[in-house]
Design a protein around this motif. Structure first.
Motif, mmCIF file in Angstrom:
data_model
loop_
_atom_site.group_PDB
_atom_site.id
_atom_site.type_symbol
_atom_site.label_atom_id
_atom_site.label_comp_id
_atom_site.label_asym_id
_atom_site.label_seq_id
_atom_site.Cartn_x
_atom_site.Cartn_y
_atom_site.Cartn_z
ATOM 1 N N ASP A 96 0.854 -1.191 0.000
ATOM 2 C CA ASP A 96 0.000 0.000 0.000
ATOM 3 C C ASP A 96 0.882 1.231 0.000
ATOM 4 O OD1 ASP A 96 -2.434 -1.206 -0.044
ATOM 5 O OD2 ASP A 96 -2.943 -0.818 2.047
ATOM 6 N N ILE A 97 0.628 2.117 -0.921
ATOM 7 C CA ILE A 97 1.306 3.416 -0.945
ATOM 8 C C ILE A 97 0.305 4.432 -0.420
ATOM 9 C CG2 ILE A 97 2.412 5.141 -2.397
ATOM 10 C CD1 ILE A 97 3.179 2.817 -4.286
ATOM 11 N N VAL A 98 0.611 5.019 0.725
ATOM 12 C CA VAL A 98 -0.306 5.928 1.401
ATOM 13 C C VAL A 98 0.094 7.363 1.067
ATOM 14 C CG1 VAL A 98 -1.284 6.637 3.610
ATOM 15 C CG2 VAL A 98 -0.567 4.252 3.263
ATOM 16 N N MET A 99 -0.831 8.093 0.472
ATOM 17 C CA MET A 99 -0.585 9.480 0.082
ATOM 18 C C MET A 99 -0.937 10.425 1.233
ATOM 19 S SD MET A 99 0.474 8.823 -2.981
ATOM 20 C CE MET A 99 0.469 10.348 -3.948
ATOM 21 N N LYS A 100 -0.422 11.650 1.160
ATOM 22 C CA LYS A 100 -0.629 12.626 2.226
ATOM 23 C C LYS A 100 -1.913 13.427 2.025
ATOM 24 C CE LYS A 100 4.346 13.513 2.715
ATOM 25 N NZ LYS A 100 5.407 14.534 2.530
ATOM 26 N N THR A 135 5.560 3.182 19.754
ATOM 27 C CA THR A 135 6.670 4.098 20.006
ATOM 28 C C THR A 135 7.992 3.352 20.119
ATOM 29 O OG1 THR A 135 5.245 5.697 21.127
ATOM 30 C CG2 THR A 135 7.598 5.799 21.625
ATOM 31 N N GLN A 136 7.994 2.241 20.853
ATOM 32 C CA GLN A 136 9.223 1.467 20.997
ATOM 33 C C GLN A 136 9.706 0.957 19.648
ATOM 34 O OE1 GLN A 136 8.102 -1.486 23.895
ATOM 35 N NE2 GLN A 136 8.533 -0.146 25.635
ATOM 36 N N ALA A 137 8.783 0.579 18.794
ATOM 37 C CA ALA A 137 9.163 0.108 17.468
ATOM 38 C C ALA A 137 9.739 1.244 16.623
ATOM 39 C CB ALA A 137 7.955 -0.512 16.777
ATOM 40 N N VAL A 138 9.143 2.433 16.735
ATOM 41 C CA VAL A 138 9.653 3.584 15.993
ATOM 42 C C VAL A 138 11.073 3.922 16.445
ATOM 43 C CG1 VAL A 138 9.366 6.064 15.612
ATOM 44 C CG2 VAL A 138 7.378 4.547 15.483
ATOM 45 N N GLU A 139 11.280 3.921 17.774
ATOM 46 C CA GLU A 139 12.594 4.271 18.307
ATOM 47 C C GLU A 139 13.659 3.248 17.920
ATOM 48 O OE1 GLU A 139 11.797 4.660 22.446
ATOM 49 O OE2 GLU A 139 11.053 6.728 22.263
ATOM 50 N N ALA A 140 13.237 2.023 17.688
ATOM 51 C CA ALA A 140 14.166 0.980 17.261
ATOM 52 C C ALA A 140 14.274 0.896 15.739
ATOM 53 C CB ALA A 140 13.712 -0.366 17.814
ATOM 54 N N ASN A 141 13.686 1.868 15.050
ATOM 55 C CA ASN A 141 13.669 1.887 13.588
ATOM 56 C C ASN A 141 12.986 0.651 13.015
ATOM 57 O OD1 ASN A 141 15.073 4.367 13.309
ATOM 58 N ND2 ASN A 141 16.995 3.298 13.755
ATOM 59 N N GLN A 142 12.036 0.126 13.769
ATOM 60 C CA GLN A 142 11.260 -1.018 13.301
ATOM 61 C C GLN A 142 9.907 -0.587 12.751
ATOM 62 O OE1 GLN A 142 10.996 -3.592 16.663
ATOM 63 N NE2 GLN A 142 13.200 -3.870 16.835
ATOM 64 N N GLU A 143 9.624 0.689 12.803
ATOM 65 C CA GLU A 143 8.326 1.172 12.376
ATOM 66 C C GLU A 143 8.439 2.611 11.894
ATOM 67 O OE1 GLU A 143 5.528 1.240 10.853
ATOM 68 O OE2 GLU A 143 5.011 -0.440 12.125
ATOM 69 N N THR A 144 7.620 2.944 10.935
ATOM 70 C CA THR A 144 7.576 4.316 10.468
ATOM 71 C C THR A 144 6.868 5.206 11.482
ATOM 72 O OG1 THR A 144 6.658 5.792 8.776
ATOM 73 C CG2 THR A 144 5.481 3.757 9.177
ATOM 74 N N PRO A 145 7.378 6.416 11.725
ATOM 75 C CA PRO A 145 6.685 7.334 12.637
ATOM 76 C C PRO A 145 5.296 7.718 12.147
ATOM 77 C CG PRO A 145 8.952 8.033 12.261
ATOM 78 C CD PRO A 145 8.674 6.933 11.275
ATOM 79 N N GLU A 146 5.011 7.465 10.878
ATOM 80 C CA GLU A 146 3.717 7.848 10.313
ATOM 81 C C GLU A 146 2.620 6.821 10.565
ATOM 82 O OE1 GLU A 146 6.953 9.991 8.321
ATOM 83 O OE2 GLU A 146 6.559 7.852 8.580
ATOM 84 N N TYR A 147 2.915 5.768 11.320
ATOM 85 C CA TYR A 147 1.952 4.680 11.510
ATOM 86 C C TYR A 147 0.572 5.190 11.925
ATOM 87 C CZ TYR A 147 -0.371 0.650 13.590
ATOM 88 O OH TYR A 147 -1.297 -0.298 13.918
ATOM 89 N N ALA A 148 0.512 5.943 13.015
ATOM 90 C CA ALA A 148 -0.789 6.399 13.520
ATOM 91 C C ALA A 148 -1.454 7.367 12.562
ATOM 92 C CB ALA A 148 -0.629 7.038 14.898
ATOM 93 N N ASP A 149 -0.647 8.141 11.820
ATOM 94 C CA ASP A 149 -1.211 9.126 10.900
ATOM 95 C C ASP A 149 -1.941 8.480 9.735
ATOM 96 O OD1 ASP A 149 -0.345 11.321 12.332
ATOM 97 O OD2 ASP A 149 1.587 11.415 11.314
ATOM 98 N N ILE A 162 3.832 11.171 -0.946
ATOM 99 C CA ILE A 162 3.654 9.887 -0.286
ATOM 100 C C ILE A 162 3.945 10.030 1.205
ATOM 101 C CG2 ILE A 162 4.524 7.530 -0.096
ATOM 102 C CD1 ILE A 162 5.061 7.551 -3.070
ATOM 103 N N LEU A 163 3.021 9.540 2.042
ATOM 104 C CA LEU A 163 3.242 9.515 3.486
ATOM 105 C C LEU A 163 4.103 8.321 3.870
ATOM 106 C CD1 LEU A 163 2.443 10.714 6.302
ATOM 107 C CD2 LEU A 163 0.608 9.015 6.340
ATOM 108 N N CYS A 164 3.787 7.132 3.370
ATOM 109 C CA CYS A 164 4.573 5.939 3.661
ATOM 110 C C CYS A 164 4.130 4.808 2.755
ATOM 111 C CB CYS A 164 4.442 5.528 5.127
ATOM 112 S SG CYS A 164 2.777 5.108 5.632
#
Length: 655
Positions: free
Chosen positions: A71-75, A349-363, A184-186
């Motif tokens: 999935d390509i998520v647009m802004k 948050t822990q996943a984002v800080e470990a670079n395991q997740e995009t910060p845009e997840y909730a957005d 693109i958001l993510c």
């Protein structure tokens, strides 16, 4: 009957943190279709962290012809104007009151233009990757082979394994040209370290010797009991049945439609025939979580017996969850939608800080919920079942945390209460609740102790989700409401400095403080399995013989119940209520408020930490409190009938 009843709350666990989006940065120049990156291309943030990618055991290349979907998520565009317009649609006296947008209008005003989207789809097409675009221009679903995706994003997708899990991933950071990435958001799905999993919690501890309260049988409540408890009958007396309405449910598990029909029939509820439509998204899902979907359909449909029910069944994956919402919101058929799946903010948050997740997840989800609000769709989400400690339901970590997506400012977060009860357990302990309170199982601690159960049993951390979001700021509609961003807490537990262990505090004390961010939940109804509900489950996918099961609860009940009540309210008034939150917070400040705050202070009214404060309208255990549904309906449409149509241009810039 059991003391520790069973409840159902589906959660997207920490595995989701490793399975999700790839953040896309603005990039430059055009990519050649040879798989070699141009020197001016820039790296795209990986969705799976380098710890996993570096330490994984790679088994070799994927089959080049294997098919992968992303999935390509647009802004969202013009977001501040969108926020303003949403508020206008639910503000009486405003020229845009109840003038909701169609999907096409939302796309024209607030999504990337068709030409911007075409740059992405043309780029994908140049590699032979097929794509489809949701009507809102926010989600592009792309399907291609491993070889095609490798070339398009200059990656090398391989088979891999890590800590017992098999998945596909790429060591290389993906790359793409600026003209493709600008809006693109993510991207979701290039790596799938782990599929999302669900947690089915079915707990039995003891059988009560007898009940001292004959007003109801604990754990065997029916829709009729809810109707009585929250004064719904007045709407039925006015002829409300949900006729002309569609209830939407987004879920990650398949279900048996006959279970709901059997439930309604045995409850004596006459319903519209052939009302359930199962809509498989991305191929649908398996049966893990079957009971959750059964809860959602049975409860929402019982309260609005003539409403249609569209159940969007999506795979339990990152792209599946997003596409479930995207499909339901872009169909724009359901005037109300609920979801009973979620994940702790802390795990994200822990996943984002470990670079395991995009910060845009909730957005990603928040953007879709904003679209729903602009279209006049009422959205509801379960707030969680671990009280103030949402993370502890999934891992042993006892920080104050809330659930996503219930934390979104554009969804109504459904909290939980406990109803009055009085019974004697087999141990001789009396279990007594004098009046409706916040759901927190501290009232059962003496019994749990006598049964010799410890913290590792999982019984102690149970209650209605609530607290402060660390992702989203305090929305305007919550500001100025007494109790918002201030709290009284009860120290039910002594928690270690590293937040990894908790012990019951034999002498709880009160503490006061301030918080910030989106306050969760918004309003509450009965969710405690001890004062819980009957559920009907057939034998498909459960391993049981089928039949009624007692003692079910969780905020997973409250979200679909509000969904059904929304359909009932809309049907009696002939319009769409729209986004509930700005309205109910306004009602709460009125002298004739249809909401009753549960502001008693102390251990008789807490969700394992947050409790009430006398004289306030809001607390983080139960939100604005409980509804008088008949009175709430009158408040929603006090300024006239709703507008079932859509607006026709409202001064927003067309790109």
């Amino acid at each position: 009957m059991s003391l520790m009843r069973r409840w159902k709350r589906k959660m997207l666990t920490v595995a989701a943190a490793s399975a999700l989006a790839i953040g896309v940065m603005p990039l430059s120049t055009t990519h050649a279709a040879t798989g070699s990156a141009a020197s001016s291309d820039e790296s795209i943030q990986q969705g799976v962290g380098q710890d996993i990618l570096s330490n994984a055991n790679y088994f070799g290349d994927m089959d080049p012809s294997a098919v992968v979907q992303v999935d390509i998520v647009m802004k969202v565009q013009n977001q501040s104007q969108l926020q303003k317009y949403i508020n206008e649609t639910v503000t009486p006296g405003n020229k845009n009151y109840h003038k909701y947008l169609s999907v096409d209008q939302f796309k024209d005003y607030f999504a990337p233009s068709t030409s911007q989207v075409k740059k992405v789809t043309d780029y994908l097409k140049s590699f032979g990757i097929k794509s489809s675009v949701y009507k809102d221009n926010l989600i592009i679903t792309a399907t291609g082979t491993v070889a095609q995706l490798n070339k398009a994003f200059s990656v090398d997708i391989q088979k891999a394994g890590y800590k017992g899990k098999s998945f596909h991933a790429t060591r290389k950071a993906p790359r793409a040209p600026k003209k493709v990435a600008d809006n693109i958001l993510c991207i979701l799905g290039l790596s799938n370290y782990s599929n999302l999993t669900s947690n089915a919690v079915k707990q039995k501890v003891d059988s009560p010797a007898k009940s001292k309260d004959s007003s109801y049988v604990p754990g065997e409540l029916t829709p009729q009991d809810l109707i009585k408890q929250y004064n719904v009958q007045g709407l039925y007396d006015e002829g409300a049945t949900g006729k002309g309405q569609t209830i939407g449910i987004v879920t990650l598990a398949d279900f048996n439609t006959q279970d709901a029909n059997t439930f309604w029939d045995k409850m004596g509820i006459k319903t519209k025939p052939n009302r359930i439509s199962k809509i498989n998204v991305d191929g649908g899902s398996g049966w893990d979580g079957y009971d959750e979907t059964a809860i959602d359909v049975e409860q929402s449909g019982a309260l609005a017996p003539d409403a249609n029910i569209n159940v969007y069944v999506a795979p339990n994956t990152d792209t599946g969850f997003v596409d479930g919402f995207a499909k339901a919101i872009n169909d724009n058929v359901a005037q109300q939608i609920s979801v009973s799946w979620g994940m702790s903010e802390t795990l994200i948050t822990q996943a984002v800080e470990a670079n395991q997740e995009t910060p845009e997840y909730a957005d990603v989800y928040n953007q879709l919920f904003m679209q729903a609000a602009a279209q006049g769709i009422s959205m509801f989400a379960a707030a969680g079942d671990a009280g103030a400690y949402d993370t502890a339901r999934q891992v042993d970590y006892y920080d104050l945390s809330v659930d996503n997506p219930a934390d979104s400012p554009y969804i109504t977060a459904a909290g939980g209460t406990t109803l009055p009860q009085d019974w004697i357990a087999s141990t001789g302990d009396e279990v007594k609740v004098d009046k409706e309170r916040a759901w927190g199982w501290d009232y059962l601690f003496p019994l749990l102790n006598d049964l010799g159960l410890g913290m590792d049993s999982g019984y102690y951390i149970s209650g209605g989700g609530g607290g402060f979001s660390k992702y989203f700021a305090t929305p305007d509609y919550q500001k100025g409401v007494k109790g918002v961003n201030k709290y009284t807490g009860v120290t039910d537990f002594t928690i270690s400095s590293d937040l990894t262990t908790a012990t019951v505090n034999s002498n709880p004390t009160l503490v006061k403080g301030t918080g910030k961010g989106r306050n969760v939940p918004d309003l509450s109804m009965n969710a405690d399995p001890e004062s819980g509900y009957l559920l009907y489950l057939g034998d498909a996918g459960t391993g049981d013989n089928g039949g009624f099961q007692e003692g079910w609860g969780g905020t997973s009940f409250v979200a679909p119940q509000l969904n059904g009540l929304s359909a009932l309210i809309n049907s009696v008034n002939g319009g769409r209520v729209g986004f509930w939150n700005p309205q109910i917070y306004r009602f709460a400040k009125e002298n004739n408020s249809p909401l009753t705050p549960l502001n008693d202070q102390g251990t008789s009214n807490d969700n394992l930490f947050f409790t009430g404060t006398p004289g306030t309208l809001y607390n983080q255990a139960t939100g604005l409190g409980t509804p008088d549904v008949t009175a709430l309906a009158k408040h929603f449409f006090a300024d006239g009938k709703g507008n079932n149509g859509h607006g026709h241009g409202h001064g927003r810039g067309h790109r």
